[in-house]
Design a protein around this motif. Structure first.
Motif, PDB file in Angstrom:
ATOM      1  N   LEU A  11      49.834  59.912   2.908  1.00 43.09           N
ATOM      2  CA  LEU A  11      50.648  58.949   3.648  1.00 43.09           C
ATOM      3  C   LEU A  11      51.003  57.766   2.766  1.00 43.09           C
ATOM      4  O   LEU A  11      50.256  57.403   1.857  1.00 43.09           O
ATOM      5  CB  LEU A  11      49.915  58.432   4.895  1.00 43.09           C
ATOM      6  CG  LEU A  11      49.925  59.374   6.097  1.00 43.09           C
ATOM      7  CD1 LEU A  11      48.647  60.175   6.171  1.00 43.09           C
ATOM      8  CD2 LEU A  11      50.145  58.590   7.385  1.00 43.09           C
ATOM      9  N   SER A  12      52.147  57.174   3.034  1.00 46.46           N
ATOM     10  CA  SER A  12      52.586  55.979   2.338  1.00 46.46           C
ATOM     11  C   SER A  12      53.355  55.100   3.315  1.00 46.46           C
ATOM     12  O   SER A  12      54.289  55.562   3.976  1.00 46.46           O
ATOM     13  CB  SER A  12      53.478  56.342   1.148  1.00 46.46           C
ATOM     14  OG  SER A  12      54.003  55.185   0.524  1.00 46.46           O
ATOM     15  N   ARG A  13      52.909  53.871   3.451  1.00 43.33           N
ATOM     16  CA  ARG A  13      53.588  52.891   4.311  1.00 43.33           C
ATOM     17  C   ARG A  13      53.812  53.421   5.723  1.00 43.33           C
ATOM     18  O   ARG A  13      54.896  53.281   6.303  1.00 43.33           O
ATOM     19  CB  ARG A  13      54.908  52.451   3.680  1.00 43.33           C
ATOM     20  CG  ARG A  13      54.709  51.732   2.356  1.00 43.33           C
ATOM     21  CD  ARG A  13      56.004  51.285   1.733  1.00 43.33           C
ATOM     22  NE  ARG A  13      55.764  50.551   0.497  1.00 43.33           N
ATOM     23  CZ  ARG A  13      56.706  50.000  -0.250  1.00 43.33           C
ATOM     24  NH1 ARG A  13      57.977  50.119   0.113  1.00 43.33           N
ATOM     25  NH2 ARG A  13      56.408  49.348  -1.343  1.00 43.33           N
ATOM     26  N   GLY A  14      52.791  54.071   6.255  1.00 47.44           N
ATOM     27  CA  GLY A  14      52.824  54.487   7.644  1.00 47.44           C
ATOM     28  C   GLY A  14      53.455  55.827   7.925  1.00 47.44           C
ATOM     29  O   GLY A  14      53.462  56.266   9.074  1.00 47.44           O
ATOM     30  N   VAL A  15      53.991  56.501   6.903  1.00 50.51           N
ATOM     31  CA  VAL A  15      54.640  57.794   7.145  1.00 50.51           C
ATOM     32  C   VAL A  15      54.042  58.857   6.231  1.00 50.51           C
ATOM     33  O   VAL A  15      53.535  58.569   5.145  1.00 50.51           O
ATOM     34  CB  VAL A  15      56.170  57.712   6.937  1.00 50.51           C
ATOM     35  CG1 VAL A  15      56.791  56.709   7.895  1.00 50.51           C
ATOM     36  CG2 VAL A  15      56.514  57.357   5.512  1.00 50.51           C
ATOM     37  N   ILE A  16      54.130  60.102   6.682  1.00 54.36           N
ATOM     38  CA  ILE A  16      53.568  61.225   5.934  1.00 54.36           C
ATOM     39  C   ILE A  16      54.517  61.630   4.814  1.00 54.36           C
ATOM     40  O   ILE A  16      55.700  61.877   5.038  1.00 54.36           O
ATOM     41  CB  ILE A  16      53.300  62.416   6.875  1.00 54.36           C
ATOM     42  CG1 ILE A  16      52.165  62.064   7.845  1.00 54.36           C
ATOM     43  CG2 ILE A  16      52.951  63.677   6.090  1.00 54.36           C
ATOM     44  CD1 ILE A  16      51.929  63.098   8.925  1.00 54.36           C
ATOM     45  N   VAL A  17      53.972  61.696   3.592  1.00 54.53           N
ATOM     46  CA  VAL A  17      54.770  62.105   2.441  1.00 54.53           C
ATOM     47  C   VAL A  17      54.248  63.402   1.827  1.00 54.53           C
ATOM     48  O   VAL A  17      54.913  64.006   0.990  1.00 54.53           O
ATOM     49  CB  VAL A  17      54.807  60.986   1.370  1.00 54.53           C
ATOM     50  CG1 VAL A  17      55.552  59.776   1.898  1.00 54.53           C
ATOM     51  CG2 VAL A  17      53.393  60.582   0.924  1.00 54.53           C
ATOM     52  N   ASP A  18      53.045  63.823   2.228  1.00 53.69           N
ATOM     53  CA  ASP A  18      52.488  65.100   1.783  1.00 53.69           C
ATOM     54  C   ASP A  18      51.828  65.765   2.987  1.00 53.69           C
ATOM     55  O   ASP A  18      50.750  65.357   3.422  1.00 53.69           O
ATOM     56  CB  ASP A  18      51.467  64.889   0.660  1.00 53.69           C
ATOM     57  CG  ASP A  18      51.002  66.196   0.020  1.00 53.69           C
ATOM     58  OD1 ASP A  18      50.640  67.128   0.774  1.00 53.69           O
ATOM     59  OD2 ASP A  18      50.989  66.280  -1.229  1.00 53.69           O
ATOM     60  N   ILE A  19      52.495  66.774   3.541  1.00 50.31           N
ATOM     61  CA  ILE A  19      52.045  67.398   4.779  1.00 50.31           C
ATOM     62  C   ILE A  19      50.692  68.074   4.615  1.00 50.31           C
ATOM     63  O   ILE A  19      49.811  67.957   5.475  1.00 50.31           O
ATOM     64  CB  ILE A  19      53.103  68.399   5.289  1.00 50.31           C
ATOM     65  CG1 ILE A  19      54.368  67.651   5.729  1.00 50.31           C
ATOM     66  CG2 ILE A  19      52.565  69.244   6.442  1.00 50.31           C
ATOM     67  CD1 ILE A  19      55.538  68.541   6.073  1.00 50.31           C
ATOM     68  N   ASP A  20      50.486  68.781   3.511  1.00 50.85           N
ATOM     69  CA  ASP A  20      49.225  69.497   3.297  1.00 50.85           C
ATOM     70  C   ASP A  20      48.040  68.540   3.216  1.00 50.85           C
ATOM     71  O   ASP A  20      46.995  68.765   3.834  1.00 50.85           O
ATOM     72  CB  ASP A  20      49.301  70.341   2.021  1.00 50.85           C
ATOM     73  CG  ASP A  20      50.231  71.536   2.161  1.00 50.85           C
ATOM     74  OD1 ASP A  20      50.427  71.979   3.310  1.00 50.85           O
ATOM     75  OD2 ASP A  20      50.766  72.008   1.145  1.00 50.85           O
ATOM     76  N   GLN A  21      48.182  67.465   2.449  1.00 55.25           N
ATOM     77  CA  GLN A  21      47.094  66.503   2.329  1.00 55.25           C
ATOM     78  C   GLN A  21      46.807  65.815   3.659  1.00 55.25           C
ATOM     79  O   GLN A  21      45.645  65.606   4.028  1.00 55.25           O
ATOM     80  CB  GLN A  21      47.435  65.453   1.264  1.00 55.25           C
ATOM     81  CG  GLN A  21      47.364  65.962  -0.162  1.00 55.25           C
ATOM     82  CD  GLN A  21      47.551  64.847  -1.178  1.00 55.25           C
ATOM     83  OE1 GLN A  21      47.735  63.688  -0.809  1.00 55.25           O
ATOM     84  NE2 GLN A  21      47.520  65.210  -2.452  1.00 55.25           N
ATOM     85  N   ALA A  22      47.861  65.467   4.387  1.00 60.99           N
ATOM     86  CA  ALA A  22      47.685  64.819   5.684  1.00 60.99           C
ATOM     87  C   ALA A  22      46.990  65.754   6.660  1.00 60.99           C
ATOM     88  O   ALA A  22      46.090  65.336   7.415  1.00 60.99           O
ATOM     89  CB  ALA A  22      49.035  64.372   6.241  1.00 60.99           C
ATOM     90  N   ALA A  23      47.380  67.022   6.662  1.00 64.34           N
ATOM     91  CA  ALA A  23      46.773  68.001   7.568  1.00 64.34           C
ATOM     92  C   ALA A  23      45.283  68.151   7.289  1.00 64.34           C
ATOM     93  O   ALA A  23      44.461  68.251   8.215  1.00 64.34           O
ATOM     94  CB  ALA A  23      47.471  69.349   7.438  1.00 64.34           C
ATOM     95  N   GLU A  24      44.905  68.151   6.016  1.00 63.16           N
ATOM     96  CA  GLU A  24      43.494  68.277   5.650  1.00 63.16           C
ATOM     97  C   GLU A  24      42.692  67.072   6.142  1.00 63.16           C
ATOM     98  O   GLU A  24      41.574  67.212   6.655  1.00 63.16           O
ATOM     99  CB  GLU A  24      43.372  68.402   4.124  1.00 63.16           C
ATOM    100  CG  GLU A  24      41.958  68.663   3.633  1.00 63.16           C
ATOM    101  CD  GLU A  24      41.397  69.989   4.112  1.00 63.16           C
ATOM    102  OE1 GLU A  24      40.161  70.072   4.284  1.00 63.16           O
ATOM    103  OE2 GLU A  24      42.191  70.935   4.335  1.00 63.16           O
ATOM    104  N   ALA A  25      43.262  65.876   5.991  1.00 71.43           N
ATOM    105  CA  ALA A  25      42.585  64.670   6.467  1.00 71.43           C
ATOM    106  C   ALA A  25      42.469  64.667   7.990  1.00 71.43           C
ATOM    107  O   ALA A  25      41.440  64.247   8.543  1.00 71.43           O
ATOM    108  CB  ALA A  25      43.336  63.431   5.989  1.00 71.43           C
ATOM    109  N   ILE A  26      43.508  65.151   8.671  1.00 75.23           N
ATOM    110  CA  ILE A  26      43.464  65.245  10.141  1.00 75.23           C
ATOM    111  C   ILE A  26      42.344  66.181  10.575  1.00 75.23           C
ATOM    112  O   ILE A  26      41.580  65.885  11.498  1.00 75.23           O
ATOM    113  CB  ILE A  26      44.830  65.728  10.688  1.00 75.23           C
ATOM    114  CG1 ILE A  26      45.900  64.652  10.483  1.00 75.23           C
ATOM    115  CG2 ILE A  26      44.723  66.083  12.170  1.00 75.23           C
ATOM    116  CD1 ILE A  26      47.316  65.130  10.748  1.00 75.23           C
ATOM    117  N   ARG A  27      42.242  67.320   9.894  1.00 72.05           N
ATOM    118  CA  ARG A  27      41.172  68.269  10.224  1.00 72.05           C
ATOM    119  C   ARG A  27      39.801  67.631  10.061  1.00 72.05           C
ATOM    120  O   ARG A  27      38.892  67.852  10.872  1.00 72.05           O
ATOM    121  CB  ARG A  27      41.286  69.515   9.334  1.00 72.05           C
ATOM    122  CG  ARG A  27      42.226  70.573   9.869  1.00 72.05           C
ATOM    123  CD  ARG A  27      42.055  71.911   9.142  1.00 72.05           C
ATOM    124  NE  ARG A  27      42.470  71.821   7.739  1.00 72.05           N
ATOM    125  CZ  ARG A  27      43.688  72.100   7.312  1.00 72.05           C
ATOM    126  NH1 ARG A  27      44.616  72.489   8.166  1.00 72.05           N
ATOM    127  NH2 ARG A  27      43.995  71.985   6.026  1.00 72.05           N
TER     128      ARG A  27
END
Length: 434
Positions: free
Chosen positions: A42-58
């Protein structure tokens, strides 16, 4: 086990991802599970890397479901205020040739009619908020179901966001193996949780000081009237500390949390703490007042830009004042600094639930509280969101563009003690930000 009957909130922030599991018993929300994972992608409140964000969500979801002893499948997701637009909308349908009772399907149809505007390709409907229904000319109706009529109208507000931002958000959640039960605009949820009836009615500003960005929203007449985002937040304060004190980002974050003050008037030059300096074997000692000067300088920049935006819509004249929330709002003295700069009454919102008593948990708790309190007619109307649009909306609110320059990577001279607020900050800006 399905989490049916429970509410799971998911707040995807720039610096951390938070999940809470709550159940509602006799009108009271009880939190039974919490997850908190550092953000990635994420950068400045928005997702810029879907795979990395999904892993953190998990990771955050796994923590919450382990504590709550459930399997989480459905989540209530917070939508950011980035590039938010608000416009009035009106819908009209004919029920039938002859009078009959209005049904939930009729409500969905009139909401779809109200959304029957063509959007540019880059925009997507986030929410629709009914203000009133009109049945055969009789207005002021909150719920028309069960009434008899031929003609049904709806007046309300249409809220749209960036299609790219919303798509990446949805994709990351789905890639984490979750189903989006509802997408809630975070500022709407925060107003529901943090403001009392009078504050929502007469007008109040909420400033959410997040890690990656700062959001200011204005509520009046129980409606979201204005939203603006500034692309600086707590991360910028940490970077400033890291650069000025020549210390690592992790050390700078710890220093900010342990010794930081937002208001340099409240910090003492007599209280010193050790700082691990890059390239030195022995720590350097720095006083709290010097640290506060660094923090106050960046916050003052953010507040000044927001003030310009809020003054343009006369929001600072509203009697409800300002409510601060978000992780940065935990800094001691921040209410005094904000009150001084905005010349308004300011308070900090902190959740009162056990284990969540920190302003960084305000958003995720607000999502669950807002969704659990939605009326049946609101849920029915919101179910129409996602219908195909055909007409472009008129823009009435836009996000603020940050104007600050990136901080130079050089250490300024230690500022002298100030006789009045702003003197030390001005010196600090001339050395550090220009």
């Amino acid at each position: 086990m399905d989490n049916s009957g429970l509410y799971v909130g998911l707040d995807i922030g720039t610096t951390s991802i938070k999940v809470i599991v709550a159940e509602k018993v006799k009108g009271q929300l009880n939190v039974i599970g919490v997850g908190n994972e550092p953000s990635n992608g994420l950068s400045r409140g928005v997702i810029v890397d879907i795979d990395q964000a999904a892993e953190a969500i998990r990771g955050a979801v796994n923590q919450a479901q382990e504590k709550a002893s459930i399997e989480i499948k459905d989540v209530i997701v917070g939508a950011p205020a980035n590039m938010l637009r608000i416009e009035p909308c009106n819908g009209l349908i004919t029920i039938d040739d002859q009078s009959r009772e209005i049904t939930a399907e009729d409500v969905r149809n009139v909401a779809s009619s109200a959304m029957g505007t063509s959007l540019p390709q880059e925009r997507e409907v986030v929410d629709i908020q009914p203000e009133e229904f009109i049945v055969d000319g009789f207005d002021g109706i909150k719920d028309p179901r069960g009434m008899v009529g031929v003609r049904l109208e709806m007046r309300g507000k249409l809220i749209t966001g960036s299609k790219g931002i919303m798509h990446n958000l949805q994709k990351a959640v789905e890639k984490a193996g979750l189903n989006i039960q509802s997408m809630i605009l975070t500022p709407l949820a925060e107003a529901h949780q943090m403001l009392n009836d009078g504050e929502q009615d007469f007008g109040t500003i909420i400033i959410d000081l997040g890690g990656g960005q700062t959001t200011a929203t204005v509520f009046h007449d129980h409606q979201l009237k204005f939203a603006t985002t500034d692309s600086e937040g707590g991360e910028y304060i940490t970077k400033d500390i890291s650069i000025v004190l020549n210390s690592s980002m992790s050390n700078a974050e710890k220093i900010k949390r342990d010794y930081g003050y937002a208001d340099s008037f409240q910090a003492s030059s007599d209280n010193e703490f050790p700082v691990e300096v890059v390239g030195q074997s022995e720590p350097t000692y720095v006083d709290e007042k010097y640290l506060a000067e660094i923090i106050e300088a960046r916050l003052s920049q953010i507040f000044d830009r927001l003030k310009d935006q809020l003054e343009q819509v006369s929001a600072l004249d509203l009697p409800g004042g300002i409510v601060l929330t978000g992780g940065v709002a935990a800094l001691p003295g921040i209410a005094d600094l904000a009150a001084d700069q905005f010349n308004a009454n300011v308070r900090v919102y902190i959740p009162d639930q056990m284990g969540l008593r920190h302003p960084s948990f305000s958003s995720v708790l607000s999502l669950v509280s807002y969704y659990s309190d939605l009326s049946d007619i609101q849920l029915t109307t919101r179910s129409a969101v996602g219908a195909t649009m055909t007409k472009a909306p008129k823009v009435v609110e836009q996000s603020a563009q940050p104007t600050s320059k990136p901080a130079k990577q050089s250490k300024p001279k230690r500022p002298k003690n100030k006789k009045k607020r702003g003197e030390g900050i001005k010196n600090f800006f001339s050395d550090f930000f220009d």
